[in-house]
Structure formats: structure tokens, C-alpha cells
Design a protein around this motif. Sequence first.
Motif, PDB file in Angstrom:
ATOM      1  N   PRO A 161      -9.094  13.898  -2.256  1.00 48.35           N
ATOM      2  CA  PRO A 161      -8.555  14.324  -3.561  1.00 48.35           C
ATOM      3  C   PRO A 161      -9.173  13.514  -4.702  1.00 48.35           C
ATOM      4  CG  PRO A 161      -6.797  13.814  -1.999  1.00 48.35           C
ATOM      5  CD  PRO A 161      -8.059  13.292  -1.415  1.00 48.35           C
ATOM      6  N   GLU A 162      -9.131  14.083  -5.870  1.00 44.66           N
ATOM      7  CA  GLU A 162      -9.612  13.394  -7.060  1.00 44.66           C
ATOM      8  C   GLU A 162      -8.805  12.106  -7.271  1.00 44.66           C
ATOM      9  OE1 GLU A 162     -10.674  14.487 -11.735  1.00 44.66           O
ATOM     10  OE2 GLU A 162      -9.186  15.661 -10.627  1.00 44.66           O
ATOM     11  N   TYR A 163      -9.493  11.055  -7.622  1.00 46.19           N
ATOM     12  CA  TYR A 163      -8.935   9.732  -7.914  1.00 46.19           C
ATOM     13  C   TYR A 163      -8.631   8.916  -6.657  1.00 46.19           C
ATOM     14  CZ  TYR A 163      -8.266  11.910 -12.479  1.00 46.19           C
ATOM     15  OH  TYR A 163      -8.460  12.587 -13.650  1.00 46.19           O
ATOM     16  N   ALA A 164      -8.743   9.488  -5.475  1.00 49.20           N
ATOM     17  CA  ALA A 164      -8.501   8.714  -4.259  1.00 49.20           C
ATOM     18  C   ALA A 164      -9.662   7.749  -4.035  1.00 49.20           C
ATOM     19  CB  ALA A 164      -8.340   9.622  -3.060  1.00 49.20           C
ATOM     20  N   THR A 165      -9.355   6.485  -3.785  1.00 49.03           N
ATOM     21  CA  THR A 165     -10.379   5.481  -3.524  1.00 49.03           C
ATOM     22  C   THR A 165     -10.312   4.946  -2.100  1.00 49.03           C
ATOM     23  OG1 THR A 165      -8.951   3.679  -4.305  1.00 49.03           O
ATOM     24  CG2 THR A 165     -10.373   4.755  -5.942  1.00 49.03           C
ATOM     25  N   GLN A 191      -6.096  -0.650   8.859  1.00 52.04           N
ATOM     26  CA  GLN A 191      -6.310  -1.214   7.536  1.00 52.04           C
ATOM     27  C   GLN A 191      -6.889  -0.144   6.614  1.00 52.04           C
ATOM     28  OE1 GLN A 191      -5.419  -4.345   6.606  1.00 52.04           O
ATOM     29  NE2 GLN A 191      -4.503  -4.472   8.633  1.00 52.04           N
ATOM     30  N   MET A 192      -6.777  -0.370   5.331  1.00 56.53           N
ATOM     31  CA  MET A 192      -7.326   0.569   4.360  1.00 56.53           C
ATOM     32  C   MET A 192      -8.834   0.772   4.568  1.00 56.53           C
ATOM     33  SD  MET A 192      -4.895   1.569   2.311  1.00 56.53           S
ATOM     34  CE  MET A 192      -3.245   1.055   1.818  1.00 56.53           C
ATOM     35  N   ILE A 193      -9.279   1.976   4.396  1.00 57.60           N
ATOM     36  CA  ILE A 193     -10.701   2.302   4.487  1.00 57.60           C
ATOM     37  C   ILE A 193     -11.134   2.897   3.156  1.00 57.60           C
ATOM     38  CG2 ILE A 193     -12.463   3.657   5.673  1.00 57.60           C
ATOM     39  CD1 ILE A 193     -10.584   3.807   8.058  1.00 57.60           C
ATOM     40  N   SER A 194     -12.182   2.356   2.571  1.00 61.97           N
ATOM     41  CA  SER A 194     -12.708   2.917   1.341  1.00 61.97           C
ATOM     42  C   SER A 194     -13.287   4.302   1.610  1.00 61.97           C
ATOM     43  CB  SER A 194     -13.802   2.005   0.767  1.00 61.97           C
ATOM     44  OG  SER A 194     -14.499   2.657  -0.283  1.00 61.97           O
ATOM     45  N   VAL A 195     -13.104   5.209   0.686  1.00 62.16           N
ATOM     46  CA  VAL A 195     -13.683   6.544   0.862  1.00 62.16           C
ATOM     47  C   VAL A 195     -15.205   6.497   0.791  1.00 62.16           C
ATOM     48  CG1 VAL A 195     -11.629   7.718  -0.013  1.00 62.16           C
ATOM     49  CG2 VAL A 195     -13.472   7.090  -1.600  1.00 62.16           C
ATOM     50  N   LYS A 231      -5.301  -3.274  -7.196  1.00 57.15           N
ATOM     51  CA  LYS A 231      -4.082  -3.009  -6.431  1.00 57.15           C
ATOM     52  C   LYS A 231      -4.057  -1.551  -6.005  1.00 57.15           C
ATOM     53  CE  LYS A 231       0.935  -3.715  -6.525  1.00 57.15           C
ATOM     54  NZ  LYS A 231       2.098  -4.217  -7.302  1.00 57.15           N
ATOM     55  N   LEU A 232      -3.669  -1.306  -4.755  1.00 57.84           N
ATOM     56  CA  LEU A 232      -3.668   0.048  -4.211  1.00 57.84           C
ATOM     57  C   LEU A 232      -2.302   0.707  -4.378  1.00 57.84           C
ATOM     58  CD1 LEU A 232      -5.731  -0.525  -0.955  1.00 57.84           C
ATOM     59  CD2 LEU A 232      -6.508   0.525  -3.082  1.00 57.84           C
ATOM     60  N   TYR A 233      -2.325   1.930  -4.925  1.00 58.77           N
ATOM     61  CA  TYR A 233      -1.099   2.698  -5.154  1.00 58.77           C
ATOM     62  C   TYR A 233      -1.190   4.030  -4.402  1.00 58.77           C
ATOM     63  CZ  TYR A 233      -0.370  -0.483  -9.121  1.00 58.77           C
ATOM     64  OH  TYR A 233      -0.192  -1.592  -9.911  1.00 58.77           O
ATOM     65  N   PRO A 234      -0.064   4.492  -3.801  1.00 60.89           N
ATOM     66  CA  PRO A 234      -0.072   5.823  -3.172  1.00 60.89           C
ATOM     67  C   PRO A 234      -0.488   6.881  -4.181  1.00 60.89           C
ATOM     68  CG  PRO A 234       1.919   4.627  -2.604  1.00 60.89           C
ATOM     69  CD  PRO A 234       1.241   3.830  -3.680  1.00 60.89           C
ATOM     70  N   LEU A 235      -1.409   7.721  -3.800  1.00 58.79           N
ATOM     71  CA  LEU A 235      -1.921   8.738  -4.710  1.00 58.79           C
ATOM     72  C   LEU A 235      -0.909   9.868  -4.882  1.00 58.79           C
ATOM     73  CD1 LEU A 235      -4.479   9.564  -6.344  1.00 58.79           C
ATOM     74  CD2 LEU A 235      -5.155  10.910  -4.339  1.00 58.79           C
TER      75      LEU A 235
END
Length: 249
Positions: A161-165, A191-195, A231-235
Motif C-alpha cells: 500500500p501507499e506509504y507503507a515502509t 522482526q520488521m522487514i523493510s519493503v 518510529k513505526l506506526y500501523p498503517l
Amino acid sequence: MARESSILKLKGQLDGMSFYKTQEGYQVRAKGGIERERILNDANFERTRENMNEFGNINSAGKLIRNSIGVFLNRAKDMRTSSRLVSVVAQVKNLDVVSDRGQRSFAVGIESPDAKILLEGFEFNKNAPLSSILKQEYAIDTEVGSVSIPQFYPKEHLMIPEYATHVRFSFACAVIDAVTLTSKVKFAEQQMISVDAEMADMELTLDALPDLEGVKMFYILLEYFQDINGKLYPLKSGAYNALRLVRVV
């Protein structure tokens, strides 16, 4: 059934009308129907009582499944998740071909091989189904309790999606006992994975399967996040998150 559109949002009963709130807003319907005492005791309502008993059973089974995976469900669902799940659970209940009418149950129906087929693939957020978002094949090992995605490349294998990092994959196994209405669950979070990450094999493994006898249900949760000032926020408050029941054994 009608929808209330006045500026006064009513709840309760007034002049023969019942006002109540649903997920779709405030609604109103005419009060009426047959007295409860008559439904519970009149021989003419035997079929109704049978239907009520079976409806109560599938509601309990649907609640059992939802509660067993509640941590994930809070992150990915739609307005009709509960009713859609109960509809599938009702089909499983109908696979009970040994119990009398009114006594058919999900606990018996789930023993049928066809029940697994009905449940597998259920999407808890129909607005963001994993089957449409994830374009790469994945493998589930039900003995070990793991999921693997070979050569995973976010830009190619995801609808981003747009804006997802960032994206996060999570895996879980919930075991339910539909007779005692009990459950246990184990989670494994990635763990978080960068797009923008490079291609790599990905695997999530539970530290152990839940120690409960019953039906094992394996789930994949995919969540999108946006990086804002480190900082990571739920999209979009999780609107794009997917949760799928991928395997039942």
C-alpha cells in the motif's frame, strides 16, 4: 428493519419500536414476535427449539475460534468477520451426520475431512485477503510448527500500500477443543522487514506446539507499518493487514 437518521440516537423501546446500535449504525425495528415461554414449551415450536440449540452451538464454536487467536484478530479483521466465520462453522456443523436434529454440533462435524476444507483459507479481513496480497508460495510444516517463504522479495511478492515502509509476518498455531470449549495458542513473530529489503529466505518457527489435544489451526498474519521520524506506526490503523487460517489438522 430501518436505519435511524435523526440527530437523536436512541437505544431501547419506544411506542412499539426497538432502537439499537450495530456496527453499521443506529437501526430500528418493530417490537413484536412470539412470547419466549411459548417458544420454549409449545410442541408447535419443537423445530424452532432445535434450530435455537444448534445456533447456540455454532455461536460458541465461532467464539472459541476467535478467542483462540484474539491477539492476531485484534490486528486484522473486518466488520463482518464474526458473522462470516459463524456461517462457515454452521457448514461444519452440518457435517455431523450421526447426531439427531437439534443436537448436531461443530465438535462432531470438525472430525470430517471436509470440515478442514471448509475452514482452510478463511480470511479474517476480507478487505485485505492474504491470498491477494502475498504473491509468493509458502510452506507449512504442521509437525514442527513452521512457515517458510523461499526467496522472499517484498517489492515483487507483496502488494504494498501507499506509504507503507515496513511489513511484519507473524505465525501462530491455536489448538481448540470444541467439546470443552478450551484452547491454547503459540505465536512466532518476525522482526520488521523493510519493503525495500533484498531477496532472502524467510522462516518462522514456533518454540513448541500448544500442549492441548484437539484441532490444530495454523495462521499467518501480515501487517503493514509506516516509518515516521524513526518510529513505526500501523498503517491506516491496520486496514491493510491480512490474517488467514492457512492449515487445519
